[in-house]
Design a protein around this motif. Structure first.
Motif, PDB file in Angstrom:
ATOM      1  N   CYS A 146       0.684  -1.626  -0.098  1.00 49.25           N
ATOM      2  CA  CYS A 146       0.032  -0.032   0.056  1.00 49.25           C
ATOM      3  C   CYS A 146       0.889   1.240   0.057  1.00 49.25           C
ATOM      4  O   CYS A 146       1.873   1.637   0.835  1.00 49.25           O
ATOM      5  N   SER A 147       0.597   2.452  -1.316  1.00 47.90           N
ATOM      6  CA  SER A 147       1.407   3.505  -0.984  1.00 47.90           C
ATOM      7  C   SER A 147       0.907   4.219   0.338  1.00 47.90           C
ATOM      8  O   SER A 147      -0.323   4.001   1.045  1.00 47.90           O
ATOM      9  N   ASN A 148       1.852   5.597   0.472  1.00 48.54           N
ATOM     10  CA  ASN A 148       1.614   6.874   1.963  1.00 48.54           C
ATOM     11  C   ASN A 148       0.153   6.788   1.160  1.00 48.54           C
ATOM     12  O   ASN A 148      -0.880   7.138   2.220  1.00 48.54           O
ATOM     13  N   GLU A 149      -0.434   7.432  -0.316  1.00 48.35           N
ATOM     14  CA  GLU A 149      -1.881   8.090  -1.187  1.00 48.35           C
ATOM     15  C   GLU A 149      -2.593   6.629  -0.285  1.00 48.35           C
ATOM     16  O   GLU A 149      -3.657   7.678   0.260  1.00 48.35           O
ATOM     17  N   GLY A 150      -2.535   5.652  -0.386  1.00 49.87           N
ATOM     18  CA  GLY A 150      -3.636   4.613   0.097  1.00 49.87           C
ATOM     19  C   GLY A 150      -3.616   4.330   1.853  1.00 49.87           C
ATOM     20  O   GLY A 150      -5.088   4.491   1.564  1.00 49.87           O
ATOM     21  N   ARG A 151      -2.446   4.265   2.313  1.00 49.61           N
ATOM     22  CA  ARG A 151      -3.097   4.748   3.713  1.00 49.61           C
ATOM     23  C   ARG A 151      -3.497   6.283   3.883  1.00 49.61           C
ATOM     24  O   ARG A 151      -4.253   5.844   4.809  1.00 49.61           O
ATOM     25  N   ALA A 152      -3.316   7.246   3.496  1.00 46.73           N
ATOM     26  CA  ALA A 152      -4.313   8.488   3.627  1.00 46.73           C
ATOM     27  C   ALA A 152      -5.710   7.778   3.434  1.00 46.73           C
ATOM     28  O   ALA A 152      -6.634   8.713   4.167  1.00 46.73           O
ATOM     29  N   LEU A 153      -6.033   7.332   2.061  1.00 49.98           N
ATOM     30  CA  LEU A 153      -7.572   7.561   1.392  1.00 49.98           C
ATOM     31  C   LEU A 153      -8.213   6.409   2.918  1.00 49.98           C
ATOM     32  O   LEU A 153      -9.127   6.597   3.365  1.00 49.98           O
ATOM     33  N   MET A 154      -7.615   5.600   3.926  1.00 49.23           N
ATOM     34  CA  MET A 154      -7.395   4.414   4.605  1.00 49.23           C
ATOM     35  C   MET A 154      -8.578   5.832   5.819  1.00 49.23           C
ATOM     36  O   MET A 154      -9.129   5.387   6.838  1.00 49.23           O
ATOM     37  N   SER A 155      -7.217   6.381   6.221  1.00 46.01           N
ATOM     38  CA  SER A 155      -7.529   7.139   6.927  1.00 46.01           C
ATOM     39  C   SER A 155      -8.737   8.024   6.973  1.00 46.01           C
ATOM     40  O   SER A 155      -9.516   8.179   7.539  1.00 46.01           O
ATOM     41  N   LEU A 156      -9.096   8.751   6.055  1.00 48.33           N
ATOM     42  CA  LEU A 156     -10.306   9.061   5.385  1.00 48.33           C
ATOM     43  C   LEU A 156     -11.675   8.306   5.753  1.00 48.33           C
ATOM     44  O   LEU A 156     -12.838   8.599   6.175  1.00 48.33           O
ATOM     45  N   ASP A 157     -11.416   7.042   4.939  1.00 57.31           N
ATOM     46  CA  ASP A 157     -12.790   5.969   4.731  1.00 57.31           C
ATOM     47  C   ASP A 157     -12.296   5.917   5.975  1.00 57.31           C
ATOM     48  O   ASP A 157     -13.729   6.107   6.589  1.00 57.31           O
ATOM     49  N   LEU A 158     -11.850   5.488   7.104  1.00 62.05           N
ATOM     50  CA  LEU A 158     -12.105   5.328   8.451  1.00 62.05           C
ATOM     51  C   LEU A 158     -13.415   6.707   8.856  1.00 62.05           C
ATOM     52  O   LEU A 158     -14.255   6.079   9.947  1.00 62.05           O
ATOM     53  N   GLN A 159     -12.751   7.801   8.479  1.00 63.88           N
ATOM     54  CA  GLN A 159     -13.721   8.796  10.008  1.00 63.88           C
ATOM     55  C   GLN A 159     -14.908   8.974   8.956  1.00 63.88           C
ATOM     56  O   GLN A 159     -15.759   8.778   9.584  1.00 63.88           O
ATOM     57  N   VAL A 160     -14.859   9.020   7.563  1.00 59.18           N
ATOM     58  CA  VAL A 160     -16.474   8.659   6.798  1.00 59.18           C
ATOM     59  C   VAL A 160     -17.258   7.467   7.371  1.00 59.18           C
ATOM     60  O   VAL A 160     -18.355   7.832   7.613  1.00 59.18           O
ATOM     61  N   LEU A 161     -16.519   6.350   7.751  1.00 60.62           N
ATOM     62  CA  LEU A 161     -17.925   5.142   8.399  1.00 60.62           C
ATOM     63  C   LEU A 161     -17.586   5.621   9.483  1.00 60.62           C
ATOM     64  O   LEU A 161     -18.625   5.029   9.739  1.00 60.62           O
ATOM     65  N   SER A 162     -16.439   5.486  10.186  1.00 64.74           N
ATOM     66  CA  SER A 162     -16.824   6.073  11.680  1.00 64.74           C
ATOM     67  C   SER A 162     -18.490   6.814  11.565  1.00 64.74           C
ATOM     68  O   SER A 162     -19.119   6.975  12.771  1.00 64.74           O
ATOM     69  N   ASN A 163     -18.433   7.859  11.463  1.00 64.54           N
ATOM     70  CA  ASN A 163     -19.314   9.116  10.838  1.00 64.54           C
ATOM     71  C   ASN A 163     -20.685   9.030  10.911  1.00 64.54           C
ATOM     72  O   ASN A 163     -20.951   8.622  11.470  1.00 64.54           O
ATOM     73  N   GLU A 164     -20.643   7.941   9.698  1.00 65.81           N
ATOM     74  CA  GLU A 164     -21.896   6.978   8.802  1.00 65.81           C
ATOM     75  C   GLU A 164     -22.558   5.604  10.513  1.00 65.81           C
ATOM     76  O   GLU A 164     -23.562   6.089  10.606  1.00 65.81           O
ATOM     77  N   PHE A 165     -21.453   5.226  11.213  1.00 63.33           N
ATOM     78  CA  PHE A 165     -21.793   4.738  12.155  1.00 63.33           C
ATOM     79  C   PHE A 165     -22.663   5.217  13.205  1.00 63.33           C
ATOM     80  O   PHE A 165     -23.356   5.072  13.884  1.00 63.33           O
ATOM     81  N   GLN A 166     -21.910   6.016  13.584  1.00 58.53           N
ATOM     82  CA  GLN A 166     -22.415   7.203  14.628  1.00 58.53           C
ATOM     83  C   GLN A 166     -23.630   7.905  14.261  1.00 58.53           C
ATOM     84  O   GLN A 166     -24.798   7.540  14.914  1.00 58.53           O
ATOM     85  N   THR A 167     -23.612   7.970  12.961  1.00 56.63           N
ATOM     86  CA  THR A 167     -24.899   8.759  12.578  1.00 56.63           C
ATOM     87  C   THR A 167     -26.037   7.883  12.645  1.00 56.63           C
ATOM     88  O   THR A 167     -27.940   7.527  12.965  1.00 56.63           O
ATOM     89  N   ILE A 168     -26.164   6.552  12.706  1.00 58.04           N
ATOM     90  CA  ILE A 168     -27.028   5.207  12.101  1.00 58.04           C
ATOM     91  C   ILE A 168     -27.429   4.601  13.629  1.00 58.04           C
ATOM     92  O   ILE A 168     -28.255   4.569  13.404  1.00 58.04           O
ATOM     93  N   SER A 169     -26.122   5.135  14.610  1.00 55.02           N
ATOM     94  CA  SER A 169     -26.666   3.912  15.634  1.00 55.02           C
ATOM     95  C   SER A 169     -26.770   4.589  16.867  1.00 55.02           C
ATOM     96  O   SER A 169     -27.198   4.479  17.812  1.00 55.02           O
ATOM     97  N   ARG A 170     -25.895   6.251  16.841  1.00 55.26           N
ATOM     98  CA  ARG A 170     -25.880   6.888  17.885  1.00 55.26           C
ATOM     99  C   ARG A 170     -24.875   6.941  19.185  1.00 55.26           C
ATOM    100  O   ARG A 170     -25.048   7.360  20.357  1.00 55.26           O
ATOM    101  N   ILE A 171     -24.031   5.668  18.536  1.00 56.57           N
ATOM    102  CA  ILE A 171     -23.352   5.110  19.725  1.00 56.57           C
ATOM    103  C   ILE A 171     -21.849   6.199  19.448  1.00 56.57           C
ATOM    104  O   ILE A 171     -21.414   5.933  18.176  1.00 56.57           O
ATOM    105  N   ARG A 172     -21.863   7.023  20.006  1.00 47.68           N
ATOM    106  CA  ARG A 172     -20.564   7.964  20.715  1.00 47.68           C
ATOM    107  C   ARG A 172     -19.493   7.489  21.566  1.00 47.68           C
ATOM    108  O   ARG A 172     -19.895   7.701  22.534  1.00 47.68           O
ATOM    109  N   PRO A 173     -17.919   7.537  21.232  1.00 45.14           N
ATOM    110  CA  PRO A 173     -17.379   7.247  19.532  1.00 45.14           C
ATOM    111  C   PRO A 173     -17.217   5.699  18.818  1.00 45.14           C
ATOM    112  O   PRO A 173     -17.826   5.432  20.467  1.00 45.14           O
TER     113      PRO A 173
END
Length: 103
Positions: A2-29
């Motif tokens: 995986c390239s550095n760009e790919g890892r940066a995208l993984m971090s962004l994907d994780l943030q988006v996934l976490s935010n969406e999960f929190q929206t759906i489930s109301r579990i924070r964090p």
């Protein structure tokens, strides 16, 4: 690998996934999101910092996960002998934890 760009995208994907999960489930964090984030960020660590990271997170990850992290992260640019020496140190760190667990 995986390239550095790919890892940066993984971090962004994780943030988006976490935010969406929190929206759906109301579990924070989002449970264990820090664990995933720490693993992704560890790919950026230099060799000098990886052993400290392993000491901190050795109970959260298997030896196999940590070895793969080294192979794809800081160890990707090392000579084989240097990488094997680092892996030996890491295996000793993880092994100490396992011996402590048996007590």
């Amino acid at each position: 690998k995986c390239s550095n760009e790919g890892r940066a995208l993984m971090s962004l994907d994780l943030q988006v996934l976490s935010n969406e999960f929190q929206t759906i489930s109301r579990i924070r964090p989002t449970p264990r999101v820090e664990r995933v984030d720490a693993y992704i960020k560890a790919f950026y660590l230099p060799e000098s910092d990886i052993t400290a990271w392993v000491r901190r997170y050795r109970e959260d990850y298997s030896l196999r996960q940590i070895v793969n992290l080294v192979h794809c992260g800081c160890g990707a640019h090392m000579k084989k002998r240097q990488r094997n020496e680092l892996l030996s140190v890491i295996e000793d760190i993880v092994d100490v934890t396992k011996r402590e667990e048996w007590r």
